[in-house]
Write a protein that holds these residues in place. Structure first.
Motif, PDB file in Angstrom:
ATOM      1  N   GLN A 115       0.817  -1.261   0.012  1.00  0.00           N
ATOM      2  CA  GLN A 115       0.143   0.020  -0.075  1.00  0.00           C
ATOM      3  C   GLN A 115       0.622   1.326  -0.196  1.00  0.00           C
ATOM      4  O   GLN A 115       0.590   2.204  -0.688  1.00  0.00           O
ATOM      5  CB  GLN A 115      -0.875  -0.031   1.181  1.00  0.00           C
ATOM      6  N   SER A 116       1.990   1.132   0.815  1.00  0.00           N
ATOM      7  CA  SER A 116       2.898   2.413   0.900  1.00  0.00           C
ATOM      8  C   SER A 116       3.666   2.637  -0.462  1.00  0.00           C
ATOM      9  O   SER A 116       3.744   3.884  -0.878  1.00  0.00           O
ATOM     10  CB  SER A 116       3.962   2.219   1.933  1.00  0.00           C
ATOM     11  N   ALA A 117       3.846   1.567  -1.157  1.00  0.00           N
ATOM     12  CA  ALA A 117       4.452   1.765  -2.522  1.00  0.00           C
ATOM     13  C   ALA A 117       3.543   2.321  -3.388  1.00  0.00           C
ATOM     14  O   ALA A 117       3.854   3.043  -4.303  1.00  0.00           O
ATOM     15  CB  ALA A 117       5.077   0.489  -2.998  1.00  0.00           C
ATOM     16  N   ARG A 118       2.431   1.898  -3.269  1.00  0.00           N
ATOM     17  CA  ARG A 118       1.374   2.333  -4.175  1.00  0.00           C
ATOM     18  C   ARG A 118       1.198   3.685  -4.028  1.00  0.00           C
ATOM     19  O   ARG A 118       0.710   4.552  -4.970  1.00  0.00           O
ATOM     20  CB  ARG A 118      -0.228   1.440  -4.152  1.00  0.00           C
ATOM     21  N   ASP A 119       1.046   4.158  -2.612  1.00  0.00           N
ATOM     22  CA  ASP A 119       0.736   5.789  -2.438  1.00  0.00           C
ATOM     23  C   ASP A 119       1.974   6.370  -2.780  1.00  0.00           C
ATOM     24  O   ASP A 119       1.479   7.583  -3.529  1.00  0.00           O
ATOM     25  CB  ASP A 119       0.475   5.924  -1.039  1.00  0.00           C
ATOM     26  N   THR A 120       3.055   6.015  -2.914  1.00  0.00           N
ATOM     27  CA  THR A 120       4.167   6.984  -3.358  1.00  0.00           C
ATOM     28  C   THR A 120       4.061   6.855  -4.655  1.00  0.00           C
ATOM     29  O   THR A 120       4.186   8.131  -5.146  1.00  0.00           O
ATOM     30  CB  THR A 120       5.461   6.192  -2.901  1.00  0.00           C
ATOM     31  N   ILE A 121       3.680   5.911  -5.311  1.00  0.00           N
ATOM     32  CA  ILE A 121       3.642   6.035  -6.933  1.00  0.00           C
ATOM     33  C   ILE A 121       2.384   7.152  -7.267  1.00  0.00           C
ATOM     34  O   ILE A 121       2.592   7.989  -8.144  1.00  0.00           O
ATOM     35  CB  ILE A 121       3.283   4.816  -7.649  1.00  0.00           C
TER      36      ILE A 121
END
Length: 212
Positions: A3-9
């Motif tokens: 989820q954190s990687a998705r939010d960053t992208i």
């Protein structure tokens, strides 16, 4: 993806969208083109490029000749039913003597008949859109696609077609604008070219001389 990687992208995408990207070639205007139309007629150029891509091309001097050629093709191929959703095109063909458009839907037809928005001579492509009465499906789902076009729909390059569509539709551009360039083909499997996988396996284009 976490989820954190998705939010960053997503955050980076939003930031990029708020910052306009400068045009790499500002001297290039919408009216200039890398390609220049040759001296030969656009209909000859389209026919040459379209047939190179395994399309079948036929020129008709008028709509009666169009109906005659369609009737001969219908008999030669031993088709049973053709499908056409475009009311104006159906009426033109029926008034000219072609009455084989009896398929109730695209799923049960031997071939579909549509018009087009434009023909692009340089690439041998047909410009289709969801703004046509045929919509998104008729030219794709039938095993064989027959396109009826007129000489005043010929343009040299893709940019001319897109600019003409923009002028025609204004702010209400169709949600789907596509270029159909010959039969459906793919080389995804072991780089072997296969025709007719994701769309029609044969494509015909009848170009009719506009008389008025």
């Amino acid at each position: 993806m976490s989820q954190s990687a998705r939010d960053t992208i997503l955050k980076k995408i939003k930031q990029a969208l708020t910052q306009p990207v400068p045009v790499p070639f500002p001297q290039q205007t919408e009216h200039s083109s890398v390609f220049h139309a040759p001296a030969e007629e656009l209909d000859l150029l389209f026919a040459e490029n379209f047939t190179k891509l395994q399309g079948y091309f036929s020129y008709c001097e008028n709509e009666k000749e169009l109906a005659s050629q369609l009737n001969m093709l219908f008999i030669k191929r031993e088709w049973k039913e053709l499908y056409c959703r475009e009311d104006e095109l159906r009426q033109i063909l029926m008034d000219s003597g072609f009455h084989a458009m009896t398929a109730p839907d695209v799923e049960s037809c031997d071939a579909s008949i549509t018009g087009c928005e434009y023909l692009v001579a340089r690439t041998g492509s047909m410009v289709l859109s969801s703004g046509q009465q045929s919509g998104r499906t008729v030219s794709v789902y039938a095993p064989i696609h027959i396109c009826i076009a007129y000489t005043d729909q010929l343009v040299y390059d893709i940019d001319e077609a897109l600019l003409s569509l923009q002028k025609e539709y204004g702010e209400q551009l169709p949600s789907m604008i596509t270029l159909a360039t010959g039969p459906s083909r793919t080389a995804d499997i072991e780089k072997t070219l296969v025709v007719g996988v994701h769309g029609p396996k044969e494509v015909f284009c009848f170009l009719v001389q506009r008389t008025n």
